[in-house]
Design a protein around this motif. Structure first.
Motif, PDB file in Angstrom:
ATOM      1  N   MET A   1       0.852  -1.178   0.000  1.00  0.00           N
ATOM      2  CA  MET A   1       0.000   0.000   0.000  1.00  0.00           C
ATOM      3  C   MET A   1       0.890   1.230   0.000  1.00  0.00           C
ATOM      4  O   MET A   1       1.928   1.261   0.625  1.00  0.00           O
ATOM      5  N   HIS A   2       0.464   2.237  -0.735  1.00  0.00           N
ATOM      6  CA  HIS A   2       1.158   3.512  -0.681  1.00  0.00           C
ATOM      7  C   HIS A   2       0.136   4.638  -0.601  1.00  0.00           C
ATOM      8  O   HIS A   2      -1.045   4.443  -0.881  1.00  0.00           O
ATOM      9  N   THR A   3       0.612   5.802  -0.214  1.00  0.00           N
ATOM     10  CA  THR A   3      -0.255   6.955  -0.018  1.00  0.00           C
ATOM     11  C   THR A   3       0.120   8.058  -0.983  1.00  0.00           C
ATOM     12  O   THR A   3       1.305   8.336  -1.180  1.00  0.00           O
ATOM     13  N   VAL A   4      -0.899   8.670  -1.564  1.00  0.00           N
ATOM     14  CA  VAL A   4      -0.721   9.822  -2.440  1.00  0.00           C
ATOM     15  C   VAL A   4      -1.461  10.977  -1.788  1.00  0.00           C
ATOM     16  O   VAL A   4      -2.602  10.809  -1.326  1.00  0.00           O
ATOM     17  N   GLU A   5      -0.818  12.132  -1.718  1.00  0.00           N
ATOM     18  CA  GLU A   5      -1.446  13.298  -1.104  1.00  0.00           C
ATOM     19  C   GLU A   5      -1.141  14.529  -1.928  1.00  0.00           C
ATOM     20  O   GLU A   5      -0.004  14.739  -2.328  1.00  0.00           O
ATOM     21  N   GLU A   6      -2.173  15.335  -2.168  1.00  0.00           N
ATOM     22  CA  GLU A   6      -2.017  16.593  -2.893  1.00  0.00           C
ATOM     23  C   GLU A   6      -2.888  17.641  -2.228  1.00  0.00           C
ATOM     24  O   GLU A   6      -3.975  17.336  -1.729  1.00  0.00           O
ATOM     25  N   THR A   7      -2.423  18.891  -2.256  1.00  0.00           N
ATOM     26  CA  THR A   7      -3.146  20.015  -1.674  1.00  0.00           C
ATOM     27  C   THR A   7      -3.200  21.142  -2.695  1.00  0.00           C
ATOM     28  O   THR A   7      -2.241  21.356  -3.429  1.00  0.00           O
ATOM     29  N   ILE A   8      -4.332  21.825  -2.715  1.00  0.00           N
ATOM     30  CA  ILE A   8      -4.478  22.996  -3.576  1.00  0.00           C
ATOM     31  C   ILE A   8      -5.302  24.031  -2.835  1.00  0.00           C
ATOM     32  O   ILE A   8      -6.142  23.680  -1.993  1.00  0.00           O
ATOM     33  N   GLU A   9      -5.040  25.300  -3.107  1.00  0.00           N
ATOM     34  CA  GLU A   9      -5.852  26.363  -2.519  1.00  0.00           C
ATOM     35  C   GLU A   9      -6.800  26.884  -3.586  1.00  0.00           C
ATOM     36  O   GLU A   9      -6.390  27.125  -4.721  1.00  0.00           O
ATOM     37  N   VAL A  10      -8.079  27.012  -3.211  1.00  0.00           N
ATOM     38  CA  VAL A  10      -9.082  27.521  -4.133  1.00  0.00           C
ATOM     39  C   VAL A  10      -9.608  28.854  -3.608  1.00  0.00           C
ATOM     40  O   VAL A  10      -9.692  29.055  -2.395  1.00  0.00           O
ATOM     41  N   ALA A  11      -9.957  29.736  -4.524  1.00  0.00           N
ATOM     42  CA  ALA A  11     -10.384  31.091  -4.162  1.00  0.00           C
ATOM     43  C   ALA A  11     -11.903  31.162  -3.987  1.00  0.00           C
ATOM     44  O   ALA A  11     -12.591  31.932  -4.657  1.00  0.00           O
ATOM     45  N   VAL A  12     -12.411  30.330  -3.077  1.00  0.00           N
ATOM     46  CA  VAL A  12     -13.827  30.360  -2.679  1.00  0.00           C
ATOM     47  C   VAL A  12     -13.877  30.056  -1.184  1.00  0.00           C
ATOM     48  O   VAL A  12     -12.961  29.428  -0.644  1.00  0.00           O
ATOM     49  N   PRO A  13     -14.952  30.456  -0.502  1.00  0.00           N
ATOM     50  CA  PRO A  13     -15.080  30.125   0.923  1.00  0.00           C
ATOM     51  C   PRO A  13     -15.155  28.613   1.142  1.00  0.00           C
ATOM     52  O   PRO A  13     -15.537  27.859   0.243  1.00  0.00           O
ATOM     53  N   VAL A  14     -14.831  28.175   2.344  1.00  0.00           N
ATOM     54  CA  VAL A  14     -14.796  26.750   2.657  1.00  0.00           C
ATOM     55  C   VAL A  14     -16.145  26.080   2.395  1.00  0.00           C
ATOM     56  O   VAL A  14     -16.199  24.963   1.878  1.00  0.00           O
ATOM     57  N   SER A  15     -17.245  26.735   2.721  1.00  0.00           N
ATOM     58  CA  SER A  15     -18.552  26.114   2.506  1.00  0.00           C
ATOM     59  C   SER A  15     -18.833  25.910   1.017  1.00  0.00           C
ATOM     60  O   SER A  15     -19.437  24.904   0.627  1.00  0.00           O
ATOM     61  N   THR A  16     -18.371  26.807   0.167  1.00  0.00           N
ATOM     62  CA  THR A  16     -18.569  26.665  -1.280  1.00  0.00           C
ATOM     63  C   THR A  16     -17.765  25.485  -1.809  1.00  0.00           C
ATOM     64  O   THR A  16     -18.285  24.658  -2.574  1.00  0.00           O
ATOM     65  N   ARG A 107      -3.415  -4.100  -6.752  1.00  0.00           N
ATOM     66  CA  ARG A 107      -3.831  -5.484  -6.992  1.00  0.00           C
ATOM     67  C   ARG A 107      -3.884  -5.710  -8.498  1.00  0.00           C
ATOM     68  O   ARG A 107      -4.488  -4.926  -9.219  1.00  0.00           O
ATOM     69  N   GLY A 108      -3.312  -6.773  -8.966  1.00  0.00           N
ATOM     70  CA  GLY A 108      -3.383  -7.135 -10.380  1.00  0.00           C
ATOM     71  C   GLY A 108      -2.624  -6.164 -11.264  1.00  0.00           C
ATOM     72  O   GLY A 108      -1.901  -5.285 -10.803  1.00  0.00           O
ATOM     73  N   ALA A 109      -2.810  -6.297 -12.578  1.00  0.00           N
ATOM     74  CA  ALA A 109      -2.083  -5.477 -13.551  1.00  0.00           C
ATOM     75  C   ALA A 109      -2.468  -4.004 -13.430  1.00  0.00           C
ATOM     76  O   ALA A 109      -1.619  -3.121 -13.491  1.00  0.00           O
ATOM     77  N   VAL A 110      -3.762  -3.716 -13.259  1.00  0.00           N
ATOM     78  CA  VAL A 110      -4.197  -2.330 -13.114  1.00  0.00           C
ATOM     79  C   VAL A 110      -3.649  -1.761 -11.813  1.00  0.00           C
ATOM     80  O   VAL A 110      -3.223  -0.620 -11.753  1.00  0.00           O
ATOM     81  N   GLY A 111      -3.630  -2.558 -10.777  1.00  0.00           N
ATOM     82  CA  GLY A 111      -3.091  -2.125  -9.494  1.00  0.00           C
ATOM     83  C   GLY A 111      -1.633  -1.768  -9.579  1.00  0.00           C
ATOM     84  O   GLY A 111      -1.157  -0.883  -8.885  1.00  0.00           O
ATOM     85  N   MET A 112      -0.912  -2.441 -10.451  1.00  0.00           N
ATOM     86  CA  MET A 112       0.504  -2.121 -10.612  1.00  0.00           C
ATOM     87  C   MET A 112       0.668  -0.698 -11.129  1.00  0.00           C
ATOM     88  O   MET A 112       1.564   0.019 -10.718  1.00  0.00           O
ATOM     89  N   LEU A 113      -0.208  -0.265 -12.031  1.00  0.00           N
ATOM     90  CA  LEU A 113      -0.142   1.105 -12.535  1.00  0.00           C
ATOM     91  C   LEU A 113      -0.454   2.099 -11.418  1.00  0.00           C
ATOM     92  O   LEU A 113       0.208   3.115 -11.295  1.00  0.00           O
ATOM     93  N   SER A 114      -1.480   1.796 -10.623  1.00  0.00           N
ATOM     94  CA  SER A 114      -1.826   2.703  -9.532  1.00  0.00           C
ATOM     95  C   SER A 114      -0.761   2.659  -8.442  1.00  0.00           C
ATOM     96  O   SER A 114      -0.696   3.548  -7.613  1.00  0.00           O
ATOM     97  N   LEU A 119       2.887   8.565 -10.804  1.00  0.00           N
ATOM     98  CA  LEU A 119       1.787   8.611 -11.758  1.00  0.00           C
ATOM     99  C   LEU A 119       0.485   8.944 -11.039  1.00  0.00           C
ATOM    100  O   LEU A 119      -0.259   9.839 -11.462  1.00  0.00           O
ATOM    101  N   ALA A 120       0.184   8.267  -9.952  1.00  0.00           N
ATOM    102  CA  ALA A 120      -1.040   8.528  -9.194  1.00  0.00           C
ATOM    103  C   ALA A 120      -1.037   9.961  -8.656  1.00  0.00           C
ATOM    104  O   ALA A 120      -2.056  10.647  -8.699  1.00  0.00           O
ATOM    105  N   GLY A 121       0.103  10.420  -8.186  1.00  0.00           N
ATOM    106  CA  GLY A 121       0.219  11.785  -7.681  1.00  0.00           C
ATOM    107  C   GLY A 121      -0.010  12.822  -8.764  1.00  0.00           C
ATOM    108  O   GLY A 121      -0.676  13.832  -8.541  1.00  0.00           O
ATOM    109  N   ARG A 122       0.521  12.561  -9.958  1.00  0.00           N
ATOM    110  CA  ARG A 122       0.341  13.491 -11.071  1.00  0.00           C
ATOM    111  C   ARG A 122      -1.131  13.562 -11.487  1.00  0.00           C
ATOM    112  O   ARG A 122      -1.664  14.638 -11.716  1.00  0.00           O
ATOM    113  N   VAL A 123      -1.796  12.396 -11.546  1.00  0.00           N
ATOM    114  CA  VAL A 123      -3.219  12.374 -11.904  1.00  0.00           C
ATOM    115  C   VAL A 123      -4.025  13.138 -10.856  1.00  0.00           C
ATOM    116  O   VAL A 123      -4.868  13.975 -11.198  1.00  0.00           O
TER     117      VAL A 123
END
Length: 172
Positions: A1-16, A107-114, A119-123
């Motif tokens: 198992m691995h972890t991917v994390e990304e953060t972005i700031e958006v110019a709207v209030p938190v509720s939006t 898991r499996g061939a598709v899991g190998m790509l993920s 790659l997962a981080g870029r997506v």
């Protein structure tokens, strides 16, 4: 198992930002890998995703959801196995930090790509940029679901205090 994390700031209030994120059916409008989302129940969604010729459908259970704070989910079944969380943090009155963290079980061939973190981080990074452009372009959410979910179960909303419309005279 691995972890991917990304953060972005958006110019709207938190509720939006939060309200738009809860509109799962709108994800195909701005995310390139998400082709369809069906909200089966408040805590259960079915996703169809495609990357190139590879197409997968899976169900995800929302296990925790707190308005203006976070949404956490886990997939059901075998493919693709992951769990994740998106958090919303106000950075100013009209700005929000959105962080997505996904734990992937290859898991499996598709899991190998993920399983290729870059790659997962870029997506994920690209999809968050699409969300930013979408919500900032709209300026407001197209809908909202303000319910709370704990352990995969929708919690009843807290009763709001009754406010009478009858004017009260000051007591002398």
């Amino acid at each position: 198992m691995h972890t991917v994390e990304e953060t972005i700031e958006v110019a709207v209030p938190v509720s939006t930002a939060y309200n738009q994120w809860t509109q799962f059916k709108s994800f195909p409008r701005f995310m390139t890998v998400v082709k369809e989302v069906d909200q089966v129940r408040p805590a259960l969604t079915t996703w169809t995703m495609a990357v190139g010729p590879v197409r997968r459908e899976f169900q995800a259970e929302i296990v925790e959801q707190e308005p203006d704070s976070h949404v956490a989910w886990r997939t059901l079944g075998r493919h693709p196995a992951h769990r994740g969380e998106v958090t919303f943090r106000p950075t100013a009155a009209d700005r929000t930090e959105v962080t997505v963290r996904i734990h992937i079980e290859p898991r499996g061939a598709v899991g190998m790509l993920s399983g290729v973190p870059r790659l997962a981080g870029r997506v994920l990074r690209d999809e968050l940029r699409h969300f930013k452009a979408y919500i900032e372009g709209l300026g407001e959410a197209t809908g909202a679901w303000r319910g709370t979910i704990r352990d995969g179960r929708v919690r009843p909303q807290e009763p709001k205090p009754h406010r009478s419309r009858v004017a009260r005279w000051p007591v002398g």
